[in-house]
Write a protein that holds these residues in place. Structure first.
Motif, PDB file in Angstrom:
ATOM      1  N   HIS A  32       0.896  -1.033  -0.083  1.00  0.00           N
ATOM      2  CA  HIS A  32       0.067   0.051  -0.111  1.00  0.00           C
ATOM      3  C   HIS A  32       0.828   1.194   0.017  1.00  0.00           C
ATOM      4  N   LYS A  33       0.321   2.426  -0.533  1.00  0.00           N
ATOM      5  CA  LYS A  33       0.948   3.668  -0.504  1.00  0.00           C
ATOM      6  C   LYS A  33       1.677   4.003   0.674  1.00  0.00           C
ATOM      7  N   ILE A  34       0.592   4.014   1.745  1.00  0.00           N
ATOM      8  CA  ILE A  34       1.133   4.572   3.139  1.00  0.00           C
ATOM      9  C   ILE A  34       1.913   3.641   3.753  1.00  0.00           C
ATOM     10  N   GLY A  35       3.394   3.966   4.042  1.00  0.00           N
ATOM     11  CA  GLY A  35       4.070   3.013   4.523  1.00  0.00           C
ATOM     12  C   GLY A  35       3.856   2.639   6.238  1.00  0.00           C
ATOM     13  N   GLN A  36       3.128   1.876   6.568  1.00  0.00           N
ATOM     14  CA  GLN A  36       2.818   1.741   7.923  1.00  0.00           C
ATOM     15  C   GLN A  36       2.495   0.556   8.113  1.00  0.00           C
ATOM     16  N   LEU A  37       2.264  -0.153   9.444  1.00  0.00           N
ATOM     17  CA  LEU A  37       2.111  -1.518  10.000  1.00  0.00           C
ATOM     18  C   LEU A  37       0.637  -1.273   9.995  1.00  0.00           C
ATOM     19  N   GLU A  38      -0.102  -2.521   9.387  1.00  0.00           N
ATOM     20  CA  GLU A  38      -1.372  -2.612   9.415  1.00  0.00           C
ATOM     21  C   GLU A  38      -1.776  -3.763  10.440  1.00  0.00           C
ATOM     22  N   MET A  39      -2.248  -3.313  11.489  1.00  0.00           N
ATOM     23  CA  MET A  39      -2.623  -4.204  12.566  1.00  0.00           C
ATOM     24  C   MET A  39      -3.846  -4.971  12.392  1.00  0.00           C
ATOM     25  N   GLY A  40      -4.305  -6.140  12.041  1.00  0.00           N
ATOM     26  CA  GLY A  40      -5.496  -6.796  11.653  1.00  0.00           C
ATOM     27  C   GLY A  40      -6.069  -7.596  12.962  1.00  0.00           C
ATOM     28  N   TYR A  41      -7.233  -7.029  13.349  1.00  0.00           N
ATOM     29  CA  TYR A  41      -8.045  -7.559  14.617  1.00  0.00           C
ATOM     30  C   TYR A  41      -9.251  -8.219  14.077  1.00  0.00           C
ATOM     31  N   LEU A  42      -9.454  -8.409  12.881  1.00  0.00           N
ATOM     32  CA  LEU A  42     -10.552  -8.724  12.064  1.00  0.00           C
ATOM     33  C   LEU A  42     -11.638  -7.747  11.968  1.00  0.00           C
TER      34      LEU A  42
ATOM     35  N   GLU B  23       0.411  -6.737   8.787  1.00  0.00           N
ATOM     36  CA  GLU B  23       0.715  -6.563   7.643  1.00  0.00           C
ATOM     37  C   GLU B  23       1.803  -5.211   7.229  1.00  0.00           C
ATOM     38  N   THR B  24       3.050  -5.811   7.170  1.00  0.00           N
ATOM     39  CA  THR B  24       4.190  -4.739   7.235  1.00  0.00           C
ATOM     40  C   THR B  24       4.353  -4.237   5.600  1.00  0.00           C
ATOM     41  N   ASN B  25       4.893  -2.803   5.852  1.00  0.00           N
ATOM     42  CA  ASN B  25       5.116  -2.129   4.982  1.00  0.00           C
ATOM     43  C   ASN B  25       6.720  -2.762   4.714  1.00  0.00           C
ATOM     44  N   SER B  26       7.332  -2.449   3.549  1.00  0.00           N
ATOM     45  CA  SER B  26       8.723  -2.976   3.099  1.00  0.00           C
ATOM     46  C   SER B  26       9.693  -2.035   3.524  1.00  0.00           C
ATOM     47  N   ARG B  27       9.857  -0.665   2.963  1.00  0.00           N
ATOM     48  CA  ARG B  27      10.973   0.108   3.533  1.00  0.00           C
ATOM     49  C   ARG B  27      11.075   0.132   4.913  1.00  0.00           C
ATOM     50  N   GLY B  28      12.305  -0.066   5.407  1.00  0.00           N
ATOM     51  CA  GLY B  28      12.604   0.054   6.909  1.00  0.00           C
ATOM     52  C   GLY B  28      12.246  -1.089   7.616  1.00  0.00           C
ATOM     53  N   VAL B  29      11.444  -1.982   7.331  1.00  0.00           N
ATOM     54  CA  VAL B  29      10.744  -3.113   8.021  1.00  0.00           C
ATOM     55  C   VAL B  29      11.305  -4.375   7.545  1.00  0.00           C
ATOM     56  N   ARG B  30      11.298  -4.746   6.194  1.00  0.00           N
ATOM     57  CA  ARG B  30      11.638  -6.148   5.610  1.00  0.00           C
ATOM     58  C   ARG B  30      12.362  -6.146   4.361  1.00  0.00           C
ATOM     59  N   ASP B  31      13.031  -4.992   3.933  1.00  0.00           N
ATOM     60  CA  ASP B  31      13.785  -4.708   2.702  1.00  0.00           C
ATOM     61  C   ASP B  31      14.988  -5.109   2.698  1.00  0.00           C
ATOM     62  N   ASN B  32      15.809  -5.266   3.933  1.00  0.00           N
ATOM     63  CA  ASN B  32      17.030  -5.688   4.002  1.00  0.00           C
ATOM     64  C   ASN B  32      17.400  -6.162   5.336  1.00  0.00           C
TER      65      ASN B  32
END
Ligand code: ZN
Length: 337
Positions: free
Chosen positions: A164-174, A266-275
């Motif tokens: 998604h466009k906004i780089g943020q963690l999306e916490m899903g509780y249903l 749901e993690t954003n990529s940059r700064g979280v899981r990109d390297n």
């Protein structure tokens, strides 16, 4: 002469010897914390744990075996780096606690199987894929049984990656995005608690339910405090659209798995899981956050069963170093007296 495949067959026989209906303690004996176990053809990997925490990564697999035909319908997005992120979290948690979380990784491509769907959509009727799907749930069930047996409660996180466009963690509780666009009082209504993947924690918790998802000690808030934007959180109480609310695993091992509770991140990529550097930083922030969250929301330290703080009565001496969040809580104060 034994071929490597034959050795794997023997290993599988050993693994299958601990079905979900096994006597209490059987899974505990079967799976040694820190050891790695595999399902059919090594497509599902389970790193057994002894902490009250389970983490799964269903969409970070790369393997594309020719024997399993590609799925034709569904979603095929590859959550890049989430398999590696799960391993980084395991390493960080082990470094900080001396013990292991339960880690379940799908190593096979989502083109072949979707380990976050019910079996029909997940496997498209392919018997080989269905074996893998059952491996996934067998290991998750073993992890759940171990956590419940040792601690009576615990937390599960299903780890994903969004684009998604906004780089943020999306916490899903249903909950849907609209469910959050209300007052805290409305969000804490019984129907929302019942629908929540955190309902098992909410049942133990004397605070309004809204505090659990966007209060001072919500997981999103704790991660945001450590430099990782997250929603819902105190700082970002209503998610923006698009927003992933949590999927099949979150329902099965969160909402429907009491006394286990769970959520999807749901993690954003940059700064979280990109390297590697990003993944190590996020792994540290998540572990630091979960240590506070476990104490504040679950009333349990993020520690193994053998740790005295878990099995022994809480004393004033043990209460002293607990975080301020815990000291303020009624239940914790009561235990500390
Ligand atoms: Zn995913």
């Amino acid at each position: 002469m034994h071929t490597p495949r034959y050795h794997w067959f023997l290993l599988l026989l050993v693994c299958w010897a601990a079905p979900a209906q096994a006597e209490p303690g059987a899974t505990q004996q079967q799976f040694q914390p820190g050891e790695t176990y595999f399902g059919h053809d090594q497509h599902i990997e389970y790193i057994a744990g002894d902490l009250p925490f389970i983490l799964s990564a269903p969409h970070g697999g790369r393997e594309k075996p020719e024997g399993i035909v590609d799925r034709k319908e569904g979603t095929f997005a590859f959550d890049i780096g989430t398999q590696e992120l799960a391993r980084a979290i395991a390493a960080e948690m082990h470094q900080q606690t001396g013990h292991w979380p339960h880690i379940i990784i799908c190593r096979i491509s989502r083109r072949k199987i979707d380990c976050n769907r019910e079996i029909v959509e997940a496997c498209a009727g392919n018997p080989a894929a269905e074996k893998i799907w059952h491996d996934w749930h067998r290991f998750l069930t073993a992890a759940r049984d171990r956590v419940v047996q040792d601690f009576g409660r615990g937390l599960y996180i299903d780890l994903h990656g969004h684009g998604h466009k906004i780089g943020q963690l999306e916490m899903g509780y249903l909950h849907s995005q609209l469910d959050y666009d209300v007052s805290n009082e409305q969000l804490s209504a019984p129907q929302n608690v019942t629908a929540s993947s955190l309902q098992a924690i909410a049942a133990l918790n004397r605070r309004p339910y809204a505090d659990l998802v966007r209060g001072d000690f919500a997981l999103g808030t704790l991660l945001m405090d450590r430099g990782f934007p997250a929603t819902p959180s105190k700082q970002r109480p209503v998610p923006t659209i698009p927003y992933f609310r949590g999927g099949y695993n979150t329902g099965r091992y969160g909402r429907d798995a009491a006394p286990l509770a769970g959520l999807q991140i749901e993690t954003n990529s940059r700064g979280v899981r990109d390297n590697d550097k990003s993944r190590a930083a996020f792994a540290k922030a998540l572990t630091d956050s979960l240590k506070i969250y476990f104490e504040a929301q679950i009333g349990l330290p993020l520690a193994a069963k053998s740790t005295p703080a878990v099995s022994a009565p809480v004393t004033n001496a043990l209460c002293a170093p607990q975080p301020a969040c815990c000291r303020r809580r009624f239940r914790c104060r009561a235990r500390c007296r």
